[in-house]
Design a protein around this motif. Sequence first.
Motif, PDB file in Angstrom:
ATOM      1  N   PHE A  74      -1.992  12.396  -1.798  1.00 10.72           N
ATOM      2  CA  PHE A  74      -0.790  11.923  -1.097  1.00 10.72           C
ATOM      3  C   PHE A  74      -1.124  11.722   0.363  1.00 10.72           C
ATOM      4  O   PHE A  74      -1.729  12.581   0.997  1.00 10.72           O
ATOM      5  N   ARG A  79       4.240  -3.393 -10.332  1.00  6.89           N
ATOM      6  CA  ARG A  79       5.568  -2.818 -10.148  1.00  6.89           C
ATOM      7  C   ARG A  79       5.941  -2.784  -8.665  1.00  6.89           C
ATOM      8  O   ARG A  79       7.058  -3.111  -8.280  1.00  6.89           O
ATOM      9  N   ALA A  82       6.332   6.901 -12.340  1.00  7.12           N
ATOM     10  CA  ALA A  82       5.015   6.248 -12.394  1.00  7.12           C
ATOM     11  C   ALA A  82       3.925   7.310 -12.530  1.00  7.12           C
ATOM     12  O   ALA A  82       2.976   7.156 -13.302  1.00  7.12           O
ATOM     13  N   LEU A  83       4.071   8.397 -11.779  1.00  5.48           N
ATOM     14  CA  LEU A  83       3.086   9.480 -11.868  1.00  5.48           C
ATOM     15  C   LEU A  83       3.102  10.111 -13.257  1.00  5.48           C
ATOM     16  O   LEU A  83       2.067  10.367 -13.858  1.00  5.48           O
ATOM     17  N   ARG A 111       2.157   1.780  -3.511  1.00  7.83           N
ATOM     18  CA  ARG A 111       1.076   2.132  -4.425  1.00  7.83           C
ATOM     19  C   ARG A 111       0.559   3.534  -4.134  1.00  7.83           C
ATOM     20  O   ARG A 111       0.185   4.275  -5.046  1.00  7.83           O
ATOM     21  N   SER A 112       0.574   3.931  -2.875  1.00  7.29           N
ATOM     22  CA  SER A 112       0.084   5.266  -2.524  1.00  7.29           C
ATOM     23  C   SER A 112       0.999   6.348  -3.079  1.00  7.29           C
ATOM     24  O   SER A 112       0.647   7.513  -3.116  1.00  7.29           O
ATOM     25  N   ARG A 113       2.228   5.936  -3.518  1.00  4.13           N
ATOM     26  CA  ARG A 113       3.142   6.892  -4.143  1.00  4.13           C
ATOM     27  C   ARG A 113       3.020   6.857  -5.662  1.00  4.13           C
ATOM     28  O   ARG A 113       3.799   7.494  -6.361  1.00  4.13           O
ATOM     29  N   GLY A 114       2.107   6.029  -6.156  1.00 10.14           N
ATOM     30  CA  GLY A 114       1.826   6.045  -7.587  1.00 10.14           C
ATOM     31  C   GLY A 114       2.289   4.814  -8.338  1.00 10.14           C
ATOM     32  O   GLY A 114       2.053   4.688  -9.533  1.00 10.14           O
ATOM     33  N   MET A 115       2.991   3.901  -7.655  1.00  9.30           N
ATOM     34  CA  MET A 115       3.475   2.712  -8.359  1.00  9.30           C
ATOM     35  C   MET A 115       2.348   1.728  -8.589  1.00  9.30           C
ATOM     36  O   MET A 115       1.640   1.377  -7.645  1.00  9.30           O
ATOM     37  N   PRO A 116       2.185   1.259  -9.830  1.00 10.44           N
ATOM     38  CA  PRO A 116       1.151   0.259 -10.082  1.00 10.44           C
ATOM     39  C   PRO A 116       1.424  -0.999  -9.255  1.00 10.44           C
ATOM     40  O   PRO A 116       2.571  -1.290  -8.918  1.00 10.44           O
ATOM     41  N   LEU A 143       6.877  14.645  -4.992  1.00  7.71           N
ATOM     42  CA  LEU A 143       5.757  14.158  -5.811  1.00  7.71           C
ATOM     43  C   LEU A 143       4.737  15.262  -6.130  1.00  7.71           C
ATOM     44  O   LEU A 143       3.884  15.089  -6.990  1.00  7.71           O
ATOM     45  N   GLU A 201       4.171   8.788 -16.068  1.00  6.52           N
ATOM     46  CA  GLU A 201       3.671   7.839 -17.060  1.00  6.52           C
ATOM     47  C   GLU A 201       2.139   7.849 -17.070  1.00  6.52           C
ATOM     48  O   GLU A 201       1.507   7.911 -18.131  1.00  6.52           O
ATOM     49  N   SER A 230       8.671   6.409  -8.336  1.00  7.43           N
ATOM     50  CA  SER A 230       7.365   7.011  -8.044  1.00  7.43           C
ATOM     51  C   SER A 230       7.087   8.190  -8.974  1.00  7.43           C
ATOM     52  O   SER A 230       6.004   8.306  -9.543  1.00  7.43           O
ATOM     53  N   ALA A 275      -3.142   8.382  -6.385  1.00  9.65           N
ATOM     54  CA  ALA A 275      -1.876   9.128  -6.399  1.00  9.65           C
ATOM     55  C   ALA A 275      -1.707   9.843  -7.735  1.00  9.65           C
ATOM     56  O   ALA A 275      -1.258  10.984  -7.788  1.00  9.65           O
ATOM     57  N   HIS A 276      -2.071   9.165  -8.815  1.00  6.57           N
ATOM     58  CA  HIS A 276      -1.940   9.789 -10.137  1.00  6.57           C
ATOM     59  C   HIS A 276      -2.795  11.042 -10.233  1.00  6.57           C
ATOM     60  O   HIS A 276      -2.461  11.984 -10.934  1.00  6.57           O
ATOM     61  N   PHE A 329       0.835  -1.206   0.000  1.00  3.77           N
ATOM     62  CA  PHE A 329       0.000   0.000   0.000  1.00  3.77           C
ATOM     63  C   PHE A 329       0.870   1.256   0.000  1.00  3.77           C
ATOM     64  O   PHE A 329       0.579   2.230  -0.689  1.00  3.77           O
ATOM     65  N   ASP A 370      -7.963   2.481  -7.378  1.00  3.39           N
ATOM     66  CA  ASP A 370      -6.832   1.887  -6.662  1.00  3.39           C
ATOM     67  C   ASP A 370      -5.997   2.990  -6.016  1.00  3.39           C
ATOM     68  O   ASP A 370      -6.024   4.132  -6.482  1.00  3.39           O
ATOM     69  N   PRO A 371      -5.203   2.642  -5.008  1.00  4.77           N
ATOM     70  CA  PRO A 371      -4.356   3.672  -4.366  1.00  4.77           C
ATOM     71  C   PRO A 371      -3.475   4.410  -5.374  1.00  4.77           C
ATOM     72  O   PRO A 371      -3.309   5.621  -5.290  1.00  4.77           O
ATOM     73  N   GLU A 372      -2.896   3.639  -6.341  1.00  2.38           N
ATOM     74  CA  GLU A 372      -1.996   4.288  -7.289  1.00  2.38           C
ATOM     75  C   GLU A 372      -2.742   5.251  -8.207  1.00  2.38           C
ATOM     76  O   GLU A 372      -2.221   6.296  -8.588  1.00  2.38           O
TER      77      GLU A 372
END
Lengths: 446, 256
Positions: free
Chosen positions: B83, A407, B107-108, A399-404, B164, B110, B104, B78-79, A396, B73-75
């Motif tokens: 935060f 990944r 990922a953002l 993922r909360s930092r944006g990583m799928p 971020l 992308e 990170s 974030a996108h 979590f 989803d959490p990601e």
Amino acid sequence: MSHDRKRYGDTTLGNQEPSANEPAWLNELRASGREVHGRLGIPTPRHEDWKYTPLREVAETDWSPAEPGPALFEEPLPEFDSGAVRIVMVNGRLDRNLSNPGPLPGGLRIASIRDEIHSGNDAVLRSTLGRTGPKPTQTFDRQIVPDEHTFAALNDTLFEDGLVVYVAEGAKVDPLIEIVHVSHGGPEPSLVVPRILIVAEAGSRCKLVETYVTRGNGPSLTVPVTEVVVRTGADVEHVRLQDEDAGALHIANWQTAQESGSTYTSFNVCFGGRLARVDQGIWIGGAGTRTRLDGVVVANGDQHMDNHTRLDHAFPSGESFEIYKQIADDRAHVVFNGKIFVHQDAQKTDAKQTNQALLLAPGAVVDSKPQLEIFADDVKCTHGATVGQLEDLPLFYLRSRGMPRNRAEAVLVYAFAADVLEEITIEPVRKALEARLFEKLAVASR
Amino acid sequence: MLEIRDLHASVTEDGREILKGLNLRAQAGEVHAIMGPNGSGKSTLANVIAGRETYEVTQGDVLLDGESLVELDPEERAHKGVFLAFQYPVEIPGVSNTYFLRASVNALREARGEPEMGSAEFLKMMREKVKLLGLSDDMLQRSVNEGFSGGEKKRNEIFQMAVLEPRLCVLDETDSGLDIDALQVVANGVNALRTPDRAFVIVTHYQRLLNFIVPDFVHVLMNGRIVRSGGRELALELENQGYGWLEAEVAAGSQA
């Protein structure tokens, strides 16, 4: 002799006759190897120590001793450090053309086992080869005895050449000693029998990396034996990387004897092979030693990786630390068996063993068996084993930092194993192994 | 920017309801403090906004610029610029802060259809942020939070936030376990990141953080609902009188 199909459970590999040209000590070693391998043969799952190791293919294939390999390899061989003393062995034989030892630093001698024997310069071999294993000791009610290793015994009977690394008393060898072993399978199934002896005399210091790879398309079975002697106050760091092709079979024996006040830091890194088994033994034969035996095992596809360690604390005040991290994906099977014997005289021993496994797919299997046997009463020994999946909270967090998710999972799996590699002090080796781990886990492509 | 409507959330595992009809609106540029006694649901709120799967939203909605986050989803959150600064930042041995942040950031980028940031550009940006927050460089080479002190972990959260550049920053008990000096460093970091296009939701048990990060609004959360909203003076009142008087009032109100 019948030529019937070989049967699992009733098989030995190799049946070398004694040679008149070899010195008496070698004849003895070979005779004892023949006896042990002849008696034990290729173990079946009924043998407790081989319960999980599938050896049917090993037993049923007609292996021929490997021919000398080609002079050159198309695909480059691994190289960690351009400043290293670089030794290349092909099919068990020292290859002078591919090796690049450079000017050897003072106190370091590198030689071929065959040359040492033929030149009669075999005092070191005679006194150490095949003698690095545990010695029996008596407790109040039983005897602790060495294990017999049928494949090490096979190596005893068959090795034709090999490598001796000798570090003289007090010598501090700064450059990395890099040993690359290539198994090159021919059209016929090839049996490769590498032998390596490393002797670090009193007060000396060296760092080594020993790498096993395969080239060529033919099937190969590599049965290496590496012996290490770390004499009084010597300090050896030893990384072993097994990175053979996905079809290769590899059954290794790695035995170290430590004398008093010595330090031995070892890393067993297993990435390759279809069936790969390593039996690592360390005999603590003096007081006040420091020992590290760590393992990083990454198996995917149909790989089977099996690591058995045995540490014998036979003298007082030894410190040992062992951590094995294993990752199994797809249908892979990983096995860890870690024995620690604390003999009756080994008071003030401080031994810590940890084994953690990560299962990444429903079809992956882990078998883990820690085994501590303690016969001294004033010791500190701990062990712990965990088998699990990735934890929810770190996932979590990433993922909360944006990583799928995929990944984030790959990063955490990488981190799980890289945590052990971080302890390697040979920086170019550590970095190369981290990169190789990254690639093996296909982190970037996820 | 953020609108929470009648939010009900339960623990996924056992179905225990924690949030029981919570409403909140925060505009860009505003700092909202959420205060409340232990067990009132403060951390749950922070985690639900960020999408932690241990909680399940059973009713109501969380909207960012009018778009529901609840199914994301959490990601994906974030996108979109959400935060969460964690109450207990996670240690990840074996992964350096630099690698983690670069992965990170990219990922953002992308997800937003922007090109990957090269390493030179990334390092330059990192250096600027380190300077902005008055941190030390060696933190970047270390594994994520491994062996960090409590204060270092919280600073690292604020540093990640700075790198971020989220639009909605949720801080979960960022002040817990900090001494006054560490608290000040963290608060200075947050203040440096206060911009007209960014909103903050700061969850805290104690008023003292709000001496350093002055909120525009203070909300008191009790038993899964916001029971009182006000300005900064509400926080001071809680500091002086505790939560007891409010609990009594709420109890009396619900009986009436």
